[in-house]
Design an enzyme around this catalytic site. Structure first.
Site, PDB file in Angstrom:
ATOM      1  N   CYS B 170       0.813  -1.217   0.000  1.00 21.44           N
ATOM      2  CA  CYS B 170       0.000   0.000   0.000  1.00 21.44           C
ATOM      3  C   CYS B 170       0.846   1.267   0.000  1.00 21.44           C
ATOM      4  O   CYS B 170       0.312   2.372  -0.048  1.00 21.44           O
ATOM      5  CB  CYS B 170      -0.948  -0.018   1.187  1.00 21.44           C
ATOM      6  SG  CYS B 170      -1.936  -1.519   1.155  1.00 21.44           S
ATOM      7  N   HIS B 310      -2.121   8.358   6.144  1.00 23.10           N
ATOM      8  CA  HIS B 310      -2.350   7.028   5.574  1.00 23.10           C
ATOM      9  C   HIS B 310      -3.681   6.475   6.094  1.00 23.10           C
ATOM     10  O   HIS B 310      -4.463   5.921   5.325  1.00 23.10           O
ATOM     11  CB  HIS B 310      -1.201   6.088   5.936  1.00 23.10           C
ATOM     12  CG  HIS B 310      -1.350   4.717   5.351  1.00 23.10           C
ATOM     13  ND1 HIS B 310      -1.345   4.494   3.992  1.00 23.10           N
ATOM     14  CD2 HIS B 310      -1.543   3.504   5.919  1.00 23.10           C
ATOM     15  CE1 HIS B 310      -1.511   3.201   3.758  1.00 23.10           C
ATOM     16  NE2 HIS B 310      -1.645   2.578   4.902  1.00 23.10           N
ATOM     17  N   GLU B 321       0.356   6.181  13.452  1.00 21.16           N
ATOM     18  CA  GLU B 321       0.822   7.250  12.562  1.00 21.16           C
ATOM     19  C   GLU B 321       0.801   8.602  13.286  1.00 21.16           C
ATOM     20  O   GLU B 321       1.739   9.396  13.185  1.00 21.16           O
ATOM     21  CB  GLU B 321      -0.077   7.296  11.324  1.00 21.16           C
ATOM     22  CG  GLU B 321       0.255   8.400  10.349  1.00 21.16           C
ATOM     23  CD  GLU B 321      -0.687   8.430   9.142  1.00 21.16           C
ATOM     24  OE1 GLU B 321      -1.725   7.733   9.176  1.00 21.16           O
ATOM     25  OE2 GLU B 321      -0.380   9.150   8.181  1.00 21.16           O
ATOM     26  N   LYS B 342      -9.201   8.480   2.894  1.00 19.16           N
ATOM     27  CA  LYS B 342      -9.697   7.105   2.692  1.00 19.16           C
ATOM     28  C   LYS B 342     -11.085   6.929   3.304  1.00 19.16           C
ATOM     29  O   LYS B 342     -11.782   5.967   2.978  1.00 19.16           O
ATOM     30  CB  LYS B 342      -8.726   6.083   3.296  1.00 19.16           C
ATOM     31  CG  LYS B 342      -7.418   5.944   2.498  1.00 19.16           C
ATOM     32  CD  LYS B 342      -6.545   4.834   3.044  1.00 19.16           C
ATOM     33  CE  LYS B 342      -5.220   4.728   2.295  1.00 19.16           C
ATOM     34  NZ  LYS B 342      -4.234   5.728   2.740  1.00 19.16           N
ATOM     35  N   HIS B 347      -9.703   2.391   0.539  1.00 25.23           N
ATOM     36  CA  HIS B 347      -8.250   2.227   0.462  1.00 25.23           C
ATOM     37  C   HIS B 347      -7.884   1.642  -0.895  1.00 25.23           C
ATOM     38  O   HIS B 347      -8.236   0.499  -1.197  1.00 25.23           O
ATOM     39  CB  HIS B 347      -7.797   1.310   1.608  1.00 25.23           C
ATOM     40  CG  HIS B 347      -6.319   1.158   1.720  1.00 25.23           C
ATOM     41  ND1 HIS B 347      -5.432   1.834   0.908  1.00 25.23           N
ATOM     42  CD2 HIS B 347      -5.563   0.410   2.559  1.00 25.23           C
ATOM     43  CE1 HIS B 347      -4.194   1.498   1.239  1.00 25.23           C
ATOM     44  NE2 HIS B 347      -4.247   0.638   2.240  1.00 25.23           N
ATOM     45  N   PHE B 411       1.927  -3.234   3.897  1.00 25.67           N
ATOM     46  CA  PHE B 411       2.267  -4.560   4.420  1.00 25.67           C
ATOM     47  C   PHE B 411       3.706  -4.871   4.022  1.00 25.67           C
ATOM     48  O   PHE B 411       4.109  -4.634   2.879  1.00 25.67           O
ATOM     49  CB  PHE B 411       1.354  -5.629   3.818  1.00 25.67           C
ATOM     50  CG  PHE B 411      -0.029  -5.693   4.426  1.00 25.67           C
ATOM     51  CD1 PHE B 411      -0.337  -5.034   5.604  1.00 25.67           C
ATOM     52  CD2 PHE B 411      -1.022  -6.447   3.810  1.00 25.67           C
ATOM     53  CE1 PHE B 411      -1.606  -5.117   6.162  1.00 25.67           C
ATOM     54  CE2 PHE B 411      -2.300  -6.533   4.354  1.00 25.67           C
ATOM     55  CZ  PHE B 411      -2.582  -5.863   5.528  1.00 25.67           C
TER      56      PHE B 411
END
Lengths: 82, 423
Positions: B170, B310, B321, B342, B347, B411
């Site tokens: 991502c 994010h 974050e 998002k 996403h 990931f």
């Protein structure tokens, strides 16, 4: 019942239209797949597989290279169709 | 400027997203706080635990001619739509070379996706099983290869300086833009078309992400399912689409009189070294990326007024974050309006960094921070660490030079932070 030359050209025109977006009326016996009809080598494989299915014919890979024009393909199918 | 540290600017933008078929409609939807999430109506969705997603608002086949579309994976279709828009938006009228203001040898592309042509791969496997070997499409390989979107965009614009595809789940789209900035900064190219794309709304990825407990199962409330920073958040909602920007050396842009949206200041990159999928809970890897951004670029935290976070709407990731932002920037975080777009787009995996860079650039250009929607009960841990733009868009300072960040994590423990600034 075997397809006539006219039916084969019409069938190939449908296939080329679907794959390359060329208007069906432009698909004529003297037209070259690569030079006139925007069919590159990968798309030619698609044309062959679709034609095999439609006309109940087997077109081995070694014969595909001889099918330069719509006329070549039409003659081949006329001769080999089941 | 030395040839190895050239200034980079953004001169074109393009997007196709769950909110709109281009950058303007996407931005309009974001500022209005619209959700692009819908119930999945397909037959296969009935068996899934997750039955919601954010599909693109405009099918790419409505704009790409059929003969071209049928030999492109859906992810490449999205990339082409967004790149075509960005290329024209930058003022180019044809491919490099044909448009004499671009030298093809000085033009590159860096377009990434997280999982590549996954729908092509799976669909062709179905063809193999159901119809046999002969019927597998001869276009399968160029369609499924992850570099396909970058290569197709390269052919579209006539790029010969290099065509690249970084893959980091991502974070891929953001890493692509970071790579592009470096290509220009270090003198390898004058112009790079960069961004991210993803098309993974298919039963297998949805089942797989669903079984990881990574996705929201809030099927009864599709538009409320993506809720970053809300106490009831339960995972991300899968979106699809692409975002692409045209990056250019400031010198090249000035020479051709191009409109400049923003400066692309630079990137900060790190790896967590913690877990293959779990984020490091204190955000140490993210802090490291933010610190790298500051150490390696001429960027003053006092100028940063906006962060496109994010924030995917997962319980652990969203807060980690914010902790990292607080740790690195201290009190400066108090003047950063943090937005989680998002909440509206879902996403987009490898497409996220592309779309969110477009959003970040437009936030600076219009001096407006888009909202985070669906925050009904703000997580106290989020509130303690950052100023979240909730519910409605917020104006950014109208005067002076301002900067904004776009965070993307993936990931594998990939952390990429991009910085943009008004010119």
């Amino acid at each position: 019942m075997a397809a006539t030359q006219e039916e084969i050209v019409a069938g190939l025109a449908d296939i080329v239209n679907e794959i390359a977006g060329i208007p069906v009326e432009d698909v004529q016996l003297d037209k070259s797949f690569t030079d006139d009809l925007d069919v590159d080598s990968l798309s030619m494989v698609e044309v062959v597989v679709a034609a095999e299915e439609r006309f109940d014919v087997k077109i081995p890979d070694e014969d595909v290279k001889n099918l330069k024009t719509v006329g070549d393909a039409t003659d081949y199918i006329l001769k080999h169709q089941g | 400027m030395s040839p190895t540290n050239r200034t980079v600017v953004v001169t074109g933008i393009g997007a196709t997203t769950p909110l709109g078929g281009d950058a303007a409609s996407t931005w309009e939807g974001m500022v209005a706080g619209k959700s692009g999430v819908k119930p999945l109506e397909q037959e296969w969705a009935a068996d899934q635990a997750v039955r919601i997603a954010a599909p693109v608002a405009v099918e790419p086949t409505e704009v790409i001619p059929r003969p071209q579309a049928r030999r492109l994976d859906r992810s490449a279709q999205f990339a082409l739509v967004a790149a075509k828009e960005a290329w024209a938006d930058a003022g180019f009228t044809a491919r490099a070379g044909e448009d004499s203001s671009v030298d093809p040898d000085r033009l590159g592309t860096v377009i990434a996706s997280g999982i590549g042509g996954v729908t092509t791969l799976l669909d062709q496997y179905d063809v193999l099983k159901e119809k046999g070997v002969r019927r597998v499409s001869p276009h399968t390989v160029p369609m499924l290869m992850p570099n396909g979107p970058s290569a197709n965009v390269g052919l579209l614009v006539g790029a010969r300086a290099g065509v690249h595809t970084p893959v980091s789940a991502c974070a891929s789209g953001a890493e692509a833009i970071g790579y592009a900035i470096e290509m220009i900064r270090t003198g390898r190219a004058d112009i790079v078309v960069a961004g991210g794309t993803e098309a993974a709304i298919h039963p297998l990825p949805i089942a797989a992400f669903g079984n990881m407990m990574a996705m929201s199962k809030n099927n009864d409330d599709p538009q409320g399912a993506s809720r970053p920073y809300d106490l009831a958040r339960d995972g991300f909602v899968l979106g699809e689409g692409a975002g692409v920007i045209v990056l250019e050396s400031a010198e090249h842009a000035a020479k051709r009189g191009a409109r400049v949206y923003a400066e692309a200041v630079g990137q900060g990159i790190s790896a967590d070294g913690h877990d293959i999928v779990q984020p490091e809970p204190e955000g140490r890897g993210i802090s490291h990326a933010l610190q790298n951004l500051l150490d390696r670029n001429d960027l003053d935290p006092a100028e940063i007024v906006h962060v496109n976070a994010h924030a995917t709407s997962t319980p652990a990731g969203d807060v980690a974050e914010l902790k990292a932002l607080r740790k690195v920037f201290g009190d400066d975080v108090d003047h950063m309006a943090v937005s989680a777009t998002k909440s509206m787009t879902g996403h987009l995996l490898g497409g996220a960094g592309g779309v969110e860079s477009v959003a970040t650039v437009l936030a600076l250009y219009h001096r407006v921070a888009p909202p985070t929607i669906n925050v009904e009960n703000l997580d106290p841990e989020a509130e303690a660490n950052a100023d979240i733009v909730r519910g409605e868009a917020r104006k950014l300072p109208v005067e002076g030079r301002i900067a904004a960040l776009n965070d993307s994590f993936g990931f594998g423990g990939h952390n990429v932070v991009l910085a943009f600034r008004t010119v």
